[in-house]
Scaffold this motif. Sequence first.
Motif, mmCIF file in Angstrom:
data_model
loop_
_atom_site.group_PDB
_atom_site.id
_atom_site.type_symbol
_atom_site.label_atom_id
_atom_site.label_comp_id
_atom_site.label_asym_id
_atom_site.label_seq_id
_atom_site.Cartn_x
_atom_site.Cartn_y
_atom_site.Cartn_z
ATOM 1 N N VAL A 147 0.825 -1.207 0.000
ATOM 2 C CA VAL A 147 0.000 0.000 0.000
ATOM 3 C C VAL A 147 0.860 1.259 0.000
ATOM 4 C CG1 VAL A 147 -1.890 -1.194 1.165
ATOM 5 C CG2 VAL A 147 -0.223 0.076 2.533
ATOM 6 N N HIS A 148 2.077 1.168 0.563
ATOM 7 C CA HIS A 148 2.980 2.325 0.577
ATOM 8 C C HIS A 148 3.665 2.496 -0.785
ATOM 9 C CE1 HIS A 148 2.377 2.443 4.886
ATOM 10 N NE2 HIS A 148 2.735 1.172 4.960
ATOM 11 N N LEU A 149 3.866 1.399 -1.480
ATOM 12 C CA LEU A 149 4.539 1.447 -2.777
ATOM 13 C C LEU A 149 3.619 1.955 -3.879
ATOM 14 C CD1 LEU A 149 6.328 -2.040 -2.613
ATOM 15 C CD2 LEU A 149 7.213 0.172 -1.861
ATOM 16 N N PHE A 150 2.294 1.773 -3.685
ATOM 17 C CA PHE A 150 1.347 2.102 -4.753
ATOM 18 C C PHE A 150 0.282 3.117 -4.328
ATOM 19 C CE2 PHE A 150 2.978 -2.094 -5.896
ATOM 20 C CZ PHE A 150 3.272 -1.920 -7.235
ATOM 21 N N SER A 151 0.493 3.813 -3.233
ATOM 22 C CA SER A 151 -0.520 4.777 -2.783
ATOM 23 C C SER A 151 -0.732 5.904 -3.797
ATOM 24 C CB SER A 151 -0.133 5.358 -1.417
ATOM 25 O OG SER A 151 1.127 6.004 -1.483
ATOM 26 N N TRP A 152 0.269 6.172 -4.622
ATOM 27 C CA TRP A 152 0.159 7.204 -5.656
ATOM 28 C C TRP A 152 -0.946 6.894 -6.668
ATOM 29 C CZ3 TRP A 152 0.917 5.026 -10.420
ATOM 30 C CH2 TRP A 152 1.659 3.824 -10.458
ATOM 31 N N MET A 153 -1.360 5.623 -6.747
ATOM 32 C CA MET A 153 -2.390 5.256 -7.718
ATOM 33 C C MET A 153 -3.731 5.915 -7.400
ATOM 34 S SD MET A 153 -1.427 1.246 -8.348
ATOM 35 C CE MET A 153 -2.782 0.922 -9.449
ATOM 36 N N SER A 154 -3.929 6.314 -6.129
ATOM 37 C CA SER A 154 -5.184 6.961 -5.750
ATOM 38 C C SER A 154 -5.331 8.345 -6.384
ATOM 39 C CB SER A 154 -5.268 7.082 -4.231
ATOM 40 O OG SER A 154 -4.246 7.947 -3.744
ATOM 41 N N LEU A 155 -4.235 8.897 -6.881
ATOM 42 C CA LEU A 155 -4.269 10.212 -7.521
ATOM 43 C C LEU A 155 -4.777 10.130 -8.957
ATOM 44 C CD1 LEU A 155 -0.795 11.555 -6.296
ATOM 45 C CD2 LEU A 155 -3.044 12.003 -5.281
ATOM 46 N N LEU A 156 -4.803 8.918 -9.507
ATOM 47 C CA LEU A 156 -5.261 8.729 -10.878
ATOM 48 C C LEU A 156 -6.789 8.691 -10.907
ATOM 49 C CD1 LEU A 156 -2.716 5.966 -11.959
ATOM 50 C CD2 LEU A 156 -2.513 8.437 -12.270
ATOM 51 N N THR A 157 -7.365 9.199 -11.973
ATOM 52 C CA THR A 157 -8.828 9.265 -12.075
ATOM 53 C C THR A 157 -9.403 8.112 -12.893
ATOM 54 O OG1 THR A 157 -8.607 10.738 -13.997
ATOM 55 C CG2 THR A 157 -8.849 11.771 -11.819
ATOM 56 N N PHE A 158 -8.664 7.023 -12.996
ATOM 57 C CA PHE A 158 -9.124 5.874 -13.755
ATOM 58 C C PHE A 158 -10.099 5.043 -12.935
ATOM 59 C CE2 PHE A 158 -4.549 5.966 -15.537
ATOM 60 C CZ PHE A 158 -4.877 7.036 -16.361
ATOM 61 N N ASN A 159 -10.884 4.189 -13.623
ATOM 62 C CA ASN A 159 -11.686 3.226 -12.874
ATOM 63 C C ASN A 159 -10.800 2.070 -12.425
ATOM 64 O OD1 ASN A 159 -11.489 1.183 -14.885
ATOM 65 N ND2 ASN A 159 -13.321 1.919 -15.926
#
Length: 594
Positions: free
Chosen positions: A82-94
């Motif tokens: 979750v720390h390595l990929f938390s940046w994915m929450s900034l993307l507006t994709f489904n």
Amino acid sequence: MKRAVIALNNYITLIKTPFDQKMALSQSIWSGVLVLLLLLLLFSKIHIAFNYEINWDEFYYLSFIFKHLRGELSSSLQTFHVHLFSWMSLLTFNEVNLVVVGRIVMVLLQVLTGAFLYSICRNFLTVTASLFAIFSYFSFSYILLMGASFRTDPIATFCVTAIVSILLNFQKKNYLILTSALLGSISLLVTIKSVLYLPTFILLGLRRILLSNERKEDLMYVAKILISTLVFFLIGLFFHKQGVESPIKQAEVSLLTHSFSKTIEQAEFFPGKAYFLNTLVFDVVFWGTLCSGCVLFWTIDKQKFISEPALLNFKFISWVMLYVAFLLPLFSILFYRNAFPYFYTFALPLASFFCGLVWFCLFDKFESKAKHFIAGTFIVLLVLNTVKMAVERPQTRSNNSQKLLVNEIHKIFPKPVSYFDRCSMVSTFRQVGFFMSSWGMENYKANLTPTFEQIIIKSQPVFYIANIGYLEEKTLKVELDNSIDLSETDKNVIGRNYIHHWNKIYVAGKQFNFGHSSSELNFHIQISGVYTLEAGSKVNINKTPIYPGETLFLSEGRHQISAKDGSGIVKLRWGDNLYVPSNEVQIENVFSGF
């Protein structure tokens, strides 16, 4: 003093040994061919990452990231990503496209894994043989399709191959100690199955000490790696636990114990036999080459492996240790419960060395025409299998229906609401059920998870996705010939509280059939909220007249409804005239399996 082995300083740059300098022009041509084929594999992997069906595990893996951001993460075990990929929450994709983004990251890790695998092979093999080992590994059907899936396996595989490469590198550099310790700790934090590589690390560490002319220094070097790994792991675990909602040590120790018992102690012998037999059909060239390499290992002159005169006095035991160390991860499929197709990504990289060994022996023992014909046959068969998998599978098992389903859910519910399904398919919403994997269903039958009755009463999920057979409407009405099924109580609770909305989506609601006579019915609302009336004429709810299309708020508890003669089917659907997709495509199965 001379080092026992001078291995690679740069894991990507091709290092030439005296043997390589004598390599014929044909070997250079084959190297070029293999590099081009590896590029083909890379493009195939990218194509698969974008188009191949998302597995339930991948949606579940993504959901931890959003649980962490919502402060709902309840366990620190195997959730460090979750720390390595938390940046994915900034993307507006489904969610489907977010998994695709995660897969692309995994493709990059696979490229680095290939670089480290190359460095491992180059300690013993020629450039071309090392490239063939990598090509054999990445053209393996399960690895081609699932090697870059959004799971723990590509991360852990990258880490362990890098550590093996460092252990085979006889340089004693502090940055290598720190690198291996950091990678080892990340691998353990990401997945506890990384311990399956511990025997391999121990054997390679002992082999390094055995072959060294400075054994005390190498003993200290290996010890520093082990201690540093433990320190980094504890620091990482402490940091990670700060973001966990309920860091209860006893519960996590219990979970760790249960996981070990479930995956290893209680597992039957060869639990993934069916998957292995399947790959024997698709990957017969790979397995044949691998087995041949395992035999040839003991028949060749091992002095040809050696670039340093200091190693001419090698001990037989060191080769036994190398042989066992490279094969041990593969043999874990015999006892590891979760040896599903994606696990081969983790189990096979070191064993692929023996495929490269066959190429090495082929060009060392055979006459010119024969060896080129055999090598070409190997390549053609592997390429044909690769092209077939890369083209056919994303077409027959694409993620288009999953994209459609997730997109429509976001249109129906523009704002996040609670729901349940098989695997947290809409991870930006709060999923209140349990993970309905085979393991999860076994826990359900053993009363180790909440029942759906408890889930609905406590969390009041607004909708559910029937993305597993147990939740299908037709399945809820029958008893399966299966020891693992939902309880009759849970089936009735789900059936009473939800109505079909569109395709695989069911929303909270009630359905009444008044037939040809007027009557008053009592009903119970478990999931409070605004409901829309769907009927052919006016009805009375709690003595209040409601017309079709009108809404009213229904609190949790008992209510009454009455209708005039011949009203027929009357429905109360949660929400204010929820959007109903016009797309008539019927999704038969959200998931097709591995």
